[in-house]
Design a protein around this motif. Structure first.
Motif, PDB file in Angstrom:
ATOM      1  N   TYR A  18       0.823  -1.211   0.000  1.00 22.39           N
ATOM      2  CA  TYR A  18       0.000   0.000   0.000  1.00 22.39           C
ATOM      3  C   TYR A  18       0.857   1.261   0.000  1.00 22.39           C
ATOM      4  N   PHE A  19       1.852   1.323   0.847  1.00 21.30           N
ATOM      5  CA  PHE A  19       2.663   2.535   0.954  1.00 21.30           C
ATOM      6  C   PHE A  19       3.680   2.665  -0.171  1.00 21.30           C
ATOM      7  N   GLN A  20       3.908   1.587  -0.922  1.00 23.90           N
ATOM      8  CA  GLN A  20       4.792   1.672  -2.089  1.00 23.90           C
ATOM      9  C   GLN A  20       4.033   2.061  -3.354  1.00 23.90           C
ATOM     10  N   THR A  21       2.692   2.090  -3.250  1.00 25.17           N
ATOM     11  CA  THR A  21       1.875   2.455  -4.403  1.00 25.17           C
ATOM     12  C   THR A  21       1.726   3.970  -4.461  1.00 25.17           C
ATOM     13  N   ASP A  22       2.077   4.572  -5.613  1.00 26.41           N
ATOM     14  CA  ASP A  22       2.042   6.023  -5.738  1.00 26.41           C
ATOM     15  C   ASP A  22       0.620   6.549  -5.923  1.00 26.41           C
ATOM     16  N   ASN A  23      -0.044   6.099  -6.945  1.00 25.91           N
ATOM     17  CA  ASN A  23      -1.403   6.556  -7.223  1.00 25.91           C
ATOM     18  C   ASN A  23      -2.402   5.548  -6.671  1.00 25.91           C
ATOM     19  N   LYS A  24      -2.907   5.832  -5.510  1.00 28.96           N
ATOM     20  CA  LYS A  24      -3.786   4.879  -4.807  1.00 28.96           C
ATOM     21  C   LYS A  24      -5.232   5.064  -5.258  1.00 28.96           C
ATOM     22  N   ALA A  25      -5.788   4.027  -5.848  1.00 26.28           N
ATOM     23  CA  ALA A  25      -7.190   4.066  -6.249  1.00 26.28           C
ATOM     24  C   ALA A  25      -8.081   4.168  -5.008  1.00 26.28           C
ATOM     25  N   ILE A  26      -9.309   4.627  -5.231  1.00 28.58           N
ATOM     26  CA  ILE A  26     -10.241   4.794  -4.104  1.00 28.58           C
ATOM     27  C   ILE A  26     -10.487   3.470  -3.402  1.00 28.58           C
ATOM     28  N   TRP A  27     -10.663   2.384  -4.192  1.00 26.79           N
ATOM     29  CA  TRP A  27     -10.939   1.074  -3.580  1.00 26.79           C
ATOM     30  C   TRP A  27      -9.761   0.628  -2.714  1.00 26.79           C
ATOM     31  N   LEU A  28      -8.522   0.976  -3.144  1.00 28.26           N
ATOM     32  CA  LEU A  28      -7.335   0.605  -2.378  1.00 28.26           C
ATOM     33  C   LEU A  28      -7.273   1.395  -1.066  1.00 28.26           C
ATOM     34  N   GLN A  29      -7.593   2.676  -1.133  1.00 32.19           N
ATOM     35  CA  GLN A  29      -7.611   3.493   0.090  1.00 32.19           C
ATOM     36  C   GLN A  29      -8.653   2.978   1.081  1.00 32.19           C
ATOM     37  N   LEU A  30      -9.824   2.619   0.563  1.00 33.39           N
ATOM     38  CA  LEU A  30     -10.892   2.123   1.436  1.00 33.39           C
ATOM     39  C   LEU A  30     -10.532   0.766   2.025  1.00 33.39           C
ATOM     40  N   SER A  31      -9.952  -0.105   1.216  1.00 28.84           N
ATOM     41  CA  SER A  31      -9.548  -1.430   1.703  1.00 28.84           C
ATOM     42  C   SER A  31      -8.503  -1.312   2.805  1.00 28.84           C
ATOM     43  N   ASN A  32      -7.548  -0.414   2.623  1.00 37.49           N
ATOM     44  CA  ASN A  32      -6.514  -0.232   3.634  1.00 37.49           C
ATOM     45  C   ASN A  32      -7.085   0.361   4.920  1.00 37.49           C
ATOM     46  N   ALA A  33      -8.005   1.321   4.776  1.00 35.45           N
ATOM     47  CA  ALA A  33      -8.636   1.922   5.958  1.00 35.45           C
ATOM     48  C   ALA A  33      -9.415   0.873   6.745  1.00 35.45           C
ATOM     49  N   LEU A  34     -10.091  -0.020   6.039  1.00 37.29           N
ATOM     50  CA  LEU A  34     -10.829  -1.096   6.701  1.00 37.29           C
ATOM     51  C   LEU A  34      -9.874  -2.070   7.388  1.00 37.29           C
ATOM     52  N   ALA A  35      -8.795  -2.427   6.688  1.00 40.49           N
ATOM     53  CA  ALA A  35      -7.822  -3.361   7.259  1.00 40.49           C
ATOM     54  C   ALA A  35      -7.158  -2.792   8.503  1.00 40.49           C
ATOM     55  N   GLU A  36      -6.880  -1.483   8.481  1.00 38.87           N
ATOM     56  CA  GLU A  36      -6.214  -0.834   9.604  1.00 38.87           C
ATOM     57  C   GLU A  36      -7.197  -0.341  10.667  1.00 38.87           C
TER      58      GLU A  36
END
Length: 403
Positions: A18-36
């Protein structure tokens, strides 16, 4: 890669990706927020991108964040658009169970030789506000001995009344009950229980109870009660597999407060969900172990049940076995189609030094809309540490409602 890491519970790897990804899609941001479990980010993403997020994803995120009304709205819209959308149906099902009021009624025939009981149970869960529920429970039993040489006397009836409150929190819940029992004697009882989601995959459980019903033997069921401390941990190894360990410390008395004895009980269940859609299937292996210590003095009012010298508590025992369930979702509220279900367990019992088994099954589905009717039967070949079989057949109706 992020989705693969999350699916396989590789949390550190997913975090790194996640933190190595430069352009984070909305679904990726939401998935990470849920995981964390970052609720600030979840709320911000829902506020900014609600219209563009898939309805199912938005409903899941809102429910996880405690925004139940929003989750219910998105799930309803998704299901209204496509009534065959299974994920929307499951989401709506879970939310409805969590937030709606529920009343249930059960009529049962219970044969535990030499005791025969016919009983009715009525429960109601009323949602008040702010994740607070008012709970009520009514049980009325008609008791009869079917072997007067073994069971000389039974109370003609047994009554249990219970009133409680349950509060849901972001990471768990707490429930408190107070009640009244009238059987061979009358007395009050209470209990408090809670669950805490320590981490995404770990749930801690605890309960403390005074004077509650106990059914380790027929004598205890009719004339006994117990105090109990229970501690447990549930570890979700994967989304489809879990391990649950429970320890109970019990202290037994007769209903006229004569000390009978105590016990230690521990169980472990490892289970795996093979399939989620109907027929949902689950397999498991389990073991439990109990040590009892019984006083050699008077058993109080329980002495009226039998002649001579007899044990009230079971013998020490352990079980090792496996189980398999099929279609059990149809034994629960708010399933749309009438279908059969069953569960089978087989285990080695140390007291009998032989294999024992348990079997339950039934047929369930909706009658009107948000309701459920079940006709079911259960049979256990041998009761732990006691021997003897139990057979029960019952009819249960449940209805979800609003006020």
């Amino acid at each position: 890669h992020y989705a693969w890491a999350t699916k396989h519970n590789a949390k550190d790897k997913a975090h790194k990706i996640y933190f190595q990804t430069d352009n984070k899609a909305i679904w990726l941001q939401l998935s990470n927020a849920l995981a964390e479990q970052n609720h600030s980010n979840i709320e911000n993403l829902l506020l900014l991108y609600l219209a563009s997020l898939p309805k199912d994803d938005a409903a899941y995120a809102a429910q996880n964040d405690g925004q139940i009304s929003l989750a219910q709205s998105r799930s309803y819209n998704s299901l209204n658009t496509n009534k065959y959308n299974r994920s929307a149906y499951i989401s709506m099902l879970n939310i409805t169970k969590k937030r709606s009021n529920l009343v249930s009624a059960k009529l049962s025939y219970y044969n535990r030789n030499p005791l025969l009981q016919k009983y009715i149970n009525i429960k109601n869960s009323l949602y008040i506000s702010r994740n607070l529920y008012l709970l009520s429970d009514f049980d009325y039993y008609l008791n009869k001995s079917i072997d007067n040489n073994t069971l000389l006397k039974t109370p003609s009836s047994t009554l249990h009344l219970k009133l409680g409150l349950k509060k849901l929190f972001d990471k768990g819940d707490v429930s408190l009950y107070y009640g009244y029992t009238n059987s061979m004697r009358s007395y009050p009882f209470f209990s408090v229980a809670g669950e805490y989601f320590l981490k995404r995959y770990i749930t801690l459980k605890a309960s403390l109870a005074k004077n509650i019903k106990t059914d380790e033997s027929t004598q205890l069921l009719l004339g006994g009660k117990k105090d109990m401390l229970s501690l447990g941990i549930l570890y979700n190894i994967l989304n489809s597999s879990s391990l649950e360990v429970t320890y109970k410390r019990n202290f037994y008395t007769s209903q006229d407060n004569v000390n009978i004895g105590d016990s230690h009980y521990i169980s472990a269940i490892l289970s795996h969900q093979i399939r989620n859609g109907y027929p949902d299937m689950r397999i498991g292996i389990f073991s439990d172990y109990a040590i009892y210590h019984e006083n050699s003095t008077s058993k109080g009012v329980i002495n009226e049940l039998q002649d001579g010298i007899f044990n009230v508590l079971p013998s020490n025992f352990y079980n090792i076995g496996a189980n398999f369930s099929y279609g059990m979702q149809n034994s629960k509220i708010y399933t749309r189609v009438w279908r059969p279900y069953f569960e089978l367990s087989s285990y080695y019992n140390s007291e009998l030094q032989a294999l024992s088994y348990g079997l339950s099954g039934g047929y369930g589905g909706k009658i009107y809309t948000q309701d459920h009717l079940v006709l079911s039967a259960e049979y256990t070949s041998d009761v732990n540490g006691i021997g003897g079989s139990i057979f029960e057949i019952f009819l249960r109706y449940e209805f979800l409602y609003t006020h």
